[in-house]
Design a protein around this motif. Structure first.
Motif, PDB file in Angstrom:
ATOM      1  N   THR A   1       0.856  -1.268   0.121  1.00 49.00           N
ATOM      2  CA  THR A   1       0.018   0.071  -0.129  1.00 49.00           C
ATOM      3  C   THR A   1       0.761   1.252  -0.115  1.00 49.00           C
ATOM      4  OG1 THR A   1      -0.143   0.057   2.618  1.00 49.00           O
ATOM      5  CG2 THR A   1      -1.439  -1.226   1.337  1.00 49.00           C
ATOM      6  N   ASP A   2       0.422   2.435   0.043  1.00 50.55           N
ATOM      7  CA  ASP A   2       1.093   3.670   0.031  1.00 50.55           C
ATOM      8  C   ASP A   2       1.667   3.923   1.374  1.00 50.55           C
ATOM      9  OD1 ASP A   2       0.286   4.301  -2.585  1.00 50.55           O
ATOM     10  OD2 ASP A   2      -1.334   5.877  -2.057  1.00 50.55           O
ATOM     11  N   ASP A   3       1.001   3.375   2.450  1.00 46.81           N
ATOM     12  CA  ASP A   3       1.414   3.434   3.614  1.00 46.81           C
ATOM     13  C   ASP A   3       2.644   2.549   3.719  1.00 46.81           C
ATOM     14  OD1 ASP A   3      -0.145   5.067   4.632  1.00 46.81           O
ATOM     15  OD2 ASP A   3      -1.439   3.938   6.124  1.00 46.81           O
ATOM     16  N   ASP A   4       2.577   1.408   3.202  1.00 50.19           N
ATOM     17  CA  ASP A   4       3.750   0.434   3.123  1.00 50.19           C
ATOM     18  C   ASP A   4       5.010   1.025   2.501  1.00 50.19           C
ATOM     19  OD1 ASP A   4       2.131  -1.677   4.213  1.00 50.19           O
ATOM     20  OD2 ASP A   4       1.768  -2.588   2.410  1.00 50.19           O
ATOM     21  N   LEU A   5       4.683   1.694   1.484  1.00 45.86           N
ATOM     22  CA  LEU A   5       5.884   2.204   0.825  1.00 45.86           C
ATOM     23  C   LEU A   5       6.356   3.514   1.577  1.00 45.86           C
ATOM     24  CD1 LEU A   5       4.511   2.069  -2.780  1.00 45.86           C
ATOM     25  CD2 LEU A   5       5.996   0.471  -1.724  1.00 45.86           C
TER      26      LEU A   5
ATOM     27  N   THR B   1      -2.422   4.090  11.291  1.00 45.82           N
ATOM     28  CA  THR B   1      -3.772   3.946  11.586  1.00 45.82           C
ATOM     29  C   THR B   1      -4.158   2.500  10.952  1.00 45.82           C
ATOM     30  OG1 THR B   1      -4.304   5.015   9.409  1.00 45.82           O
ATOM     31  CG2 THR B   1      -4.388   6.420  11.389  1.00 45.82           C
ATOM     32  N   LEU B   2      -5.511   2.158  11.315  1.00 48.42           N
ATOM     33  CA  LEU B   2      -5.896   1.082  10.601  1.00 48.42           C
ATOM     34  C   LEU B   2      -7.266   1.146  10.322  1.00 48.42           C
ATOM     35  CD1 LEU B   2      -6.550  -2.268  13.026  1.00 48.42           C
ATOM     36  CD2 LEU B   2      -6.433   0.069  13.594  1.00 48.42           C
ATOM     37  N   LYS B   3      -7.985   0.296   9.667  1.00 49.62           N
ATOM     38  CA  LYS B   3      -9.503   0.554   9.100  1.00 49.62           C
ATOM     39  C   LYS B   3      -9.494   1.763   8.353  1.00 49.62           C
ATOM     40  CE  LYS B   3     -11.561  -2.287  12.796  1.00 49.62           C
ATOM     41  NZ  LYS B   3     -12.568  -2.167  13.724  1.00 49.62           N
TER      42      LYS B   3
ATOM     43  N   VAL C   1      -9.105   4.347  12.883  1.00 46.23           N
ATOM     44  CA  VAL C   1      -8.408   3.972  14.263  1.00 46.23           C
ATOM     45  C   VAL C   1      -6.993   4.180  14.460  1.00 46.23           C
ATOM     46  CG1 VAL C   1      -8.208   1.992  15.946  1.00 46.23           C
ATOM     47  CG2 VAL C   1     -10.184   2.153  14.401  1.00 46.23           C
ATOM     48  N   SER C   2      -6.500   4.758  15.525  1.00 51.92           N
ATOM     49  CA  SER C   2      -5.258   5.360  15.366  1.00 51.92           C
ATOM     50  C   SER C   2      -4.285   4.182  16.140  1.00 51.92           C
ATOM     51  CB  SER C   2      -5.075   6.594  16.456  1.00 51.92           C
ATOM     52  OG  SER C   2      -3.676   6.440  16.640  1.00 51.92           O
ATOM     53  N   ARG C   3      -3.195   3.640  15.718  1.00 47.13           N
ATOM     54  CA  ARG C   3      -2.523   2.476  16.251  1.00 47.13           C
ATOM     55  C   ARG C   3      -1.447   3.017  17.295  1.00 47.13           C
ATOM     56  NH1 ARG C   3      -2.165  -2.362  13.081  1.00 47.13           N
ATOM     57  NH2 ARG C   3      -2.767  -2.180  11.200  1.00 47.13           N
TER      58      ARG C   3
ATOM     59  N   GLN D   1       6.409  12.608  23.342  1.00 49.88           N
ATOM     60  CA  GLN D   1       6.453  13.878  22.416  1.00 49.88           C
ATOM     61  C   GLN D   1       6.690  13.334  21.097  1.00 49.88           C
ATOM     62  OE1 GLN D   1       8.578  16.188  25.121  1.00 49.88           O
ATOM     63  NE2 GLN D   1       6.951  17.415  25.778  1.00 49.88           N
ATOM     64  N   LEU D   2       7.872  12.673  21.140  1.00 52.21           N
ATOM     65  CA  LEU D   2       8.560  12.184  19.658  1.00 52.21           C
ATOM     66  C   LEU D   2       7.515  11.193  18.922  1.00 52.21           C
ATOM     67  CD1 LEU D   2      12.073  11.375  20.732  1.00 52.21           C
ATOM     68  CD2 LEU D   2      11.503  12.663  18.980  1.00 52.21           C
ATOM     69  N   ILE D   3       6.783  10.225  19.717  1.00 54.82           N
ATOM     70  CA  ILE D   3       6.138   9.232  19.046  1.00 54.82           C
ATOM     71  C   ILE D   3       4.947  10.131  18.506  1.00 54.82           C
ATOM     72  CG2 ILE D   3       4.214   7.433  19.494  1.00 54.82           C
ATOM     73  CD1 ILE D   3       6.494   5.964  21.082  1.00 54.82           C
ATOM     74  N   ILE D   4       4.220  10.951  19.452  1.00 57.75           N
ATOM     75  CA  ILE D   4       3.098  11.885  18.945  1.00 57.75           C
ATOM     76  C   ILE D   4       3.208  12.664  17.829  1.00 57.75           C
ATOM     77  CG2 ILE D   4       1.238  13.620  19.440  1.00 57.75           C
ATOM     78  CD1 ILE D   4       1.687  12.655  22.566  1.00 57.75           C
ATOM     79  N   GLU D   5       4.450  13.388  17.819  1.00 56.31           N
ATOM     80  CA  GLU D   5       4.733  14.300  16.564  1.00 56.31           C
ATOM     81  C   GLU D   5       5.343  13.565  15.456  1.00 56.31           C
ATOM     82  OE1 GLU D   5       3.533  17.221  16.903  1.00 56.31           O
ATOM     83  OE2 GLU D   5       3.112  16.892  19.353  1.00 56.31           O
ATOM     84  N   GLN D   6       6.061  12.647  15.615  1.00 66.91           N
ATOM     85  CA  GLN D   6       6.609  12.012  14.434  1.00 66.91           C
ATOM     86  C   GLN D   6       5.928  10.779  13.928  1.00 66.91           C
ATOM     87  OE1 GLN D   6       9.529  13.504  13.258  1.00 66.91           O
ATOM     88  NE2 GLN D   6       9.523  15.113  15.212  1.00 66.91           N
ATOM     89  N   CYS D   7       5.246  10.001  14.614  1.00 62.68           N
ATOM     90  CA  CYS D   7       4.593   8.872  14.395  1.00 62.68           C
ATOM     91  C   CYS D   7       3.073   8.992  14.111  1.00 62.68           C
ATOM     92  CB  CYS D   7       5.016   7.632  15.036  1.00 62.68           C
ATOM     93  SG  CYS D   7       6.760   7.245  14.781  1.00 62.68           S
ATOM     94  N   ALA D   8       2.531   9.611  14.987  1.00 63.18           N
ATOM     95  CA  ALA D   8       0.940   9.460  15.217  1.00 63.18           C
ATOM     96  C   ALA D   8       0.458  10.081  13.722  1.00 63.18           C
ATOM     97  CB  ALA D   8       0.266  10.178  16.213  1.00 63.18           C
ATOM     98  N   HIS D   9      -0.797   9.655  13.439  1.00 67.51           N
ATOM     99  CA  HIS D   9      -1.432  10.306  12.443  1.00 67.51           C
ATOM    100  C   HIS D   9      -1.973  11.842  12.788  1.00 67.51           C
ATOM    101  CE1 HIS D   9      -4.449  11.397   9.538  1.00 67.51           C
ATOM    102  NE2 HIS D   9      -3.993  10.539   8.645  1.00 67.51           N
TER     103      HIS D   9
END
Lengths: 491, 491
Positions: free
Chosen positions: A233-237, A405-407, A411-413, A450-458
Motif C-alpha cells: 500500500t502507499d503506507d507500506d511504501l 492507523t488501521l481501518k 482507528v489510531s494505532r 512527544q516524539l511518538i506523537i509528533e513523528q509517528c501518530a497520524h
C-alpha cells in the motif's frame, strides 16, 4: 546413524530401512485421547497434515494438548480445532477458526516466544509430552529430513516418548540441502552455539532420533499452504522509505555497521514490502546479511540480485510463486539460505552477537513506547507473540514499524496506553510509521511520548494525544498516565 | 600491557607508572558542562565518589548526562542530583532524592535492562559518551583494577573519549582476585562467550584502556555505602518455605536439574531472606551454583557452610558486616566468588546455557501474570528494571516471589491489571507469595488468573478478584479484561 544422509545432495528415495509404514488412520489411533502432541510446522509450512486430519475425522472423544512452535496450516488450525479435539494449544496460530476458539476460550491457549518453546517443552515443565508428529521429505530408522520448516522440531522429537513421521512427496528431497540441524545440549552443560556467522553450517541435514520412538510412518503428497501477500500500500511504501532513511543514517553512526549490516524483518505483507524496498537502498558496499525467522519472497529477490550475502531462518514463508522458484533451484539457493531450529535462528545470544537490526510490526503502540503485538483491545488474540519478542529484546537496534492507523484511517494505532504489553518500554529503540521516525533511544518517557506523537501518530489524532499527555503530566510521575481516561480512549 | 597485573595475588601498590595524578576539583574541571559521563558502580558499590562530589560542589552551570549500569551511592544520586547538575540519567537509581527528581521529571530518566546497557552505550546509539569516571583499587598507564563492582565498566571505558580513575584506598587490593574481566568483541564478529561454568575464569583482573584516554587519577579513601537489610518478616519466611517446597519438587521433575541447580535471586531484604533460607533446603546431593547479579550476605553463609559450589555476579551488595567478612578473607572467597561485567553476569545466552532458576520480586503482579517491577500505580518510578528482565526472560524456570500485600496488608500486590509492565505474561512461570505457589506453565490466561487468585492473593482480597474475573469473562476474549473497572480498583 544407520543410513542418515551425510551428503544432503546425494539423498535418494523417501523411505530408508525397515519402517513402520501405515495409513494415517492407524497412526492417529496410536495417539491417546488426552495425549500431548507436539507437531512440526512454523510459518504455516512444514507441518503434518494427514494424521491431524485423521484425528479430526475420528469419532473419538479427544481432548488433546497440541503444541507447535509456530503457525501451522488448516489441517490443524481449522479441521482439527473445529472437530473439538483440541483442548489446549500452544503457541501462535493464524487461522480465523483457531483465533475464534482461542477468544471464545474453547481452547486453552498459552503463548511463549519462539526461541523458548523448545526448551520450555523439553526441560521447562510447560507440558508432559507424549508424541511428536512431524513432516519429513525422507525418513530412516533413526533419522528424518525435515521439509519446509524446522521450528522446535529437534527439541520436540527429543522430548516426546513416541514419534510419527509424515513423509510428504510434495516437498522436494532437495530441501535437505537447506537444513542445518543443531540442537544445543541440555542445560546446565550446554556449550555455546558454535556459529560464527549466519551463513555457517554447524549441524546436519537430518534430525536424529532414538529408533525405539518411531511408531508410525505415513506417506502423503498433500502440499503446504502457501502465503499470499497483498501488494504494498502507499503506507507500506512510505514506511519503507522512512525506514530506509533511518537505516542509511544508522549505518554511518555505529562502528558495528562498518562492514556489514545484519537485518531481520517480521512476517506479513508489511514485512514483505519492507524487504522488497531494501532492493533500492544504498548499503555503501556493506555486506547485507539476513538473520531472522522467516524467508519471504523479497529475500529471494535480493539473493537473485546479488544484494544479499546469505539468509538464515527457521521457515520458508513463501508465496506459491516463491515456493515454486525455490523448489526449482533449491541446490543453488542452498548456497546462501540456511534453515535452523528456532532455538538457533531466534537465539538471544546469536541476535546479540551479530548486532542485528530487528524490524517488527505491532497492532498498536502507546506513547511511552510499550508495544502490543498480540491482543486487540488488550483482550482479543490475533496470532501470538512469535519471534518478535526475541528480536525486540536482543537486537542491537530494535525498530517497530507499523502504519499509524488501521481501518482506513479510522482507528489510531498510536494510543495513550496499550492494555496488553508484549514488548516493554525498555525494549524498542525506534518507531517508524508512514508519518515519520521517532528515535527514542536515551529519551525519558515524556520525551518519548512527544516524539511518538509528533513523528509517528497520524496528524488527525495528534491533538487528542497531545491533550492526553498534557493533562496526564499534571498528575505527575515518571510515566504520567491517567488510566481512567486512557480506558475511555476511542481514537 | 605495561605492568598490568598478570597475577592478581601479586599486585602491590596503588599507582603504577607515570600517571596524571591530581585532586578531585581539577579532575572535575576536565568534565565539560554538558558532558555525557559514564560511571562505574553497580549494587550501590564500586562507584566514583570524589569527582561527583567536586562536580556537585562547583558553581558551574552543569547539565550532565549521567549513565551508570546499576545503582550508585549518595555522592552521585543524592549530592550530585541535588546540586542540579544532572539533566539526564540512566539506568537504575535507589536514593529517595534521585527517585523524587525522576518522578518530578527534573531529571530525564531512561531505563534499560542491566545486560544491555554496555552495548547500548558503546554501539547502540543511546548516548554519545564523553568521559568515563571509574573507581579502582589500583591503576597503571593502560590498566586499572576495579573495586567492588564491575557492571558495564569495561564497555564504558571502551566507549568514552576520556577516562578519570579514582583510586580508593578504602577498597582492599585483594579485590583484584575476584575479577574476571571479559568484554565481548564488537558485533557482528562477536564470538560466543567461552565460559563453561559460572565458576570459570576467562578474562583478566584488570580493565585495559587506551593510555591516551587517561586524563586524571584521583586518590581517595572514602568507603562505599553498604547495604542494610531488615530481619526476615513472617511473610519472608513463609515465601521462602513455599519457594523451597516448589524447588524441591522442581529438582525432581527435570533432567536439567539432575546433577546441579543454578540459582539467581534478586536483591533486597526478601532476596537476602530467601538466600538465607536455602541453608535449610535439601538439595539431594546436587551441586548448588549461583549465577546472578549480586553477591548478598546469604551467599557468603552458604559458601562458608560448604553448601554452595561457587557464585558468579557483577557486584558485592553486602552489609557492612558482610563486606568486612569478605575483605578480611578475600583470597579465600575468590576461590569460589567471581565478579564479571554485567554483560556477562546477566547475559541471555549464559542464563540459558546454565538452565538458571531465576527468582525475582516485583511491586505487583496482575491476575494474568504481567509483572510490574518499577512503577507504583504505573506512574511513579521506584528504582529501575535492573537485571530482573534478563533473568525473567532467559531463565529455564522463572519465579516471581513477593508478599501478597504491602502496607501491613492494606494494599494487595495482586491486582486485576497492572498499568506498567516490565515482564510480560509470556515470561514468568511461577508466582510465589506467603499464601502459596501458582505454577502457571502451560496455563491459559483465565486458568492463570484462577491459580494466582486462589494460590497467591491474600484471602481478604480474593472475593473482589474473583468478582473481577467473573465479570470480565462475560466480556469475552482470550485475556478478558474490563479496563475501566481495573482502573477503579483500590484493593
Amino acid at each position: 546413524m544407520s543410513g542418515a544422509p551425510t551428503d544432503a545432495d546425494a539423498l535418494d528415495g523417501r523411505l530408508h530401512g525397515d519402517l513402520p509404514v501405515t495409513d494415517a488412520g492407524s497412526a492417529a489411533a496410536i495417539v491417546a485421547d488426552d495425549a500431548t502432541v507436539l507437531t512440526s510446522g512454523f510459518g504455516s509450512v512444514g507441518y503434518p497434515k494427514l494424521v491431524p486430519l485423521a484425528l479430526a475425522d475420528s469419532d473419538r472423544d479427544l481432548s488433546l494438548t497440541l503444541v507447535s512452535s509456530g503457525n501451522v496450516g488448516e489441517e490443524i488450525d481449522v479441521s482439527l480445532v473445529e472437530s473439538g479435539a483440541v483442548a489446549r494449544r500452544s503457541t501462535y496460530q493464524s487461522s480465523s477458526v483457531a483465533r475464534a476458539a482461542t477468544n471464545d476460550r474453547e481452547v486453552a491457549f498459552t503463548d511463549r516466544n519462539a526461541s523458548a518453546i523448545g526448551d520450555e517443552v523439553q526441560y521447562g515443565g510447560m507440558v508432559d509430552p507424549d508424541v511428536a508428529v512431524v513432516e519429513a521429505v525422507a525418513v530412516g530408522e533413526d533419522w528424518f529430513v525435515p521439509s519446509t520448516s524446522l521450528g522446535a522440531t529437534p527439541a520436540f522429537v527429543e522430548a516426546a516418548d513416541e514419534l510419527i513421521v509424515e513423509v510428504n512427496r510434495a516437498q522436494p528431497l532437495g530441501l535437505a540441502a537447506l537444513h542445518d540441524v543443531h540442537r544445543p545440549d541440555a542445560p546446565p552443560d550446554r556449550g555455546p552455539i558454535p556459529l560464527s556467522g549466519p551463513g555457517d553450517r554447524i549441524g546436519t541435514a537430518h534430525v536424529a532420533f532414538d529408533p525405539g520412538k518411531l511408531v508410525a510412518v505415513v506417506e502423503t503428497d498433500r502440499p503446504d499452504s502457501t502465503y499470499t501477500f497483498r501488494d504494498p500500500t502507499d503506507d507500506d511504501l512510505a514506511i519503507a522509505a522512512n525506514l530506509g532513511t533511518f537505516l542509511a543514517a544508522e549505518m554511518e553512526r555505529s562502528p558495528a555497521f562498518e562492514d556489514a549490516v545484519h537485518l531481520q524483518f517480521g512476517v506479513g505483507s508489511l514485512g514483505n514490502a519492507l524487504m522488497g524496498e531494501l532492493m533500492d537502498l544504498e548499503f555503501g558496499g556493506r555486506d547485507v546479511v539476513y538473520f531472522g525467522e522467516l524467508i519471504q519472497d523479497g529475500l529471494l529477490d535480493m539473493l537473485d540480485a546479488g544484494r544479499l550475502e546469505c539468509a538464515s531462518a527457521t521457515s520458508l514463508a513463501l508465496t506459491a510463486e516463491g515456493q515454486e522458484r525455490l523448489f526449482a533451484d533449491v541446490e543453488r539457493y542452498a548456497e546462501d539460505v540456511v534453515l535452523r531450529p528456532a532455538d538457533v535462528s531466534n537465539h538471544a545470544g546469536l541476535i546479540d552477537r551479530f548486532g542485528v537490526v530487528g524490524v517488527n510490526s505491532a497492532i498498536e503502540v502507546d506513547v511511552y513506547g510499550n508495544v502490543n503485538s498480540t491482543h486487540v483491545g488488550g483482550t482479543r488474540m490475533i496470532n501470538g507473540v512469535g519471534g518478535s519478542a526475541d528480536y525486540n529484546r536482543n537486537s542491537l537496534v530494535t525498530v517497530c514499524a507499523l502504519p499509524s492507523t488501521l481501518k482506513g484511517g479510522e482507528v489510531s494505532r498510536v494510543v495513550p496506553m496499550t492494555f496488553h504489553v508484549d514488548h516493554t518500554e525498555h525494549d524498542v529503540d525506534v518507531f517508524v510509521t508512514e508519518q515519520g521516525v521517532a528515535d527514542v533511544r536515551g529519551r525519558s518517557p515524556v520525551e518519548c511520548a512527544q516524539l511518538i506523537i509528533e513523528q509517528c501518530a497520524h496528524p488527525d489524532v495528534r491533538p487528542d494525544l497531545r491533550a492526553y499527555l498534557r493533562d496526564a503530566r499534571e498528575g505527575g510521575g515518571h510515566i504520567p498516565h491517567d488510566v481512567k481516561r486512557a480506558a475511555e480512549w476511542d481514537g
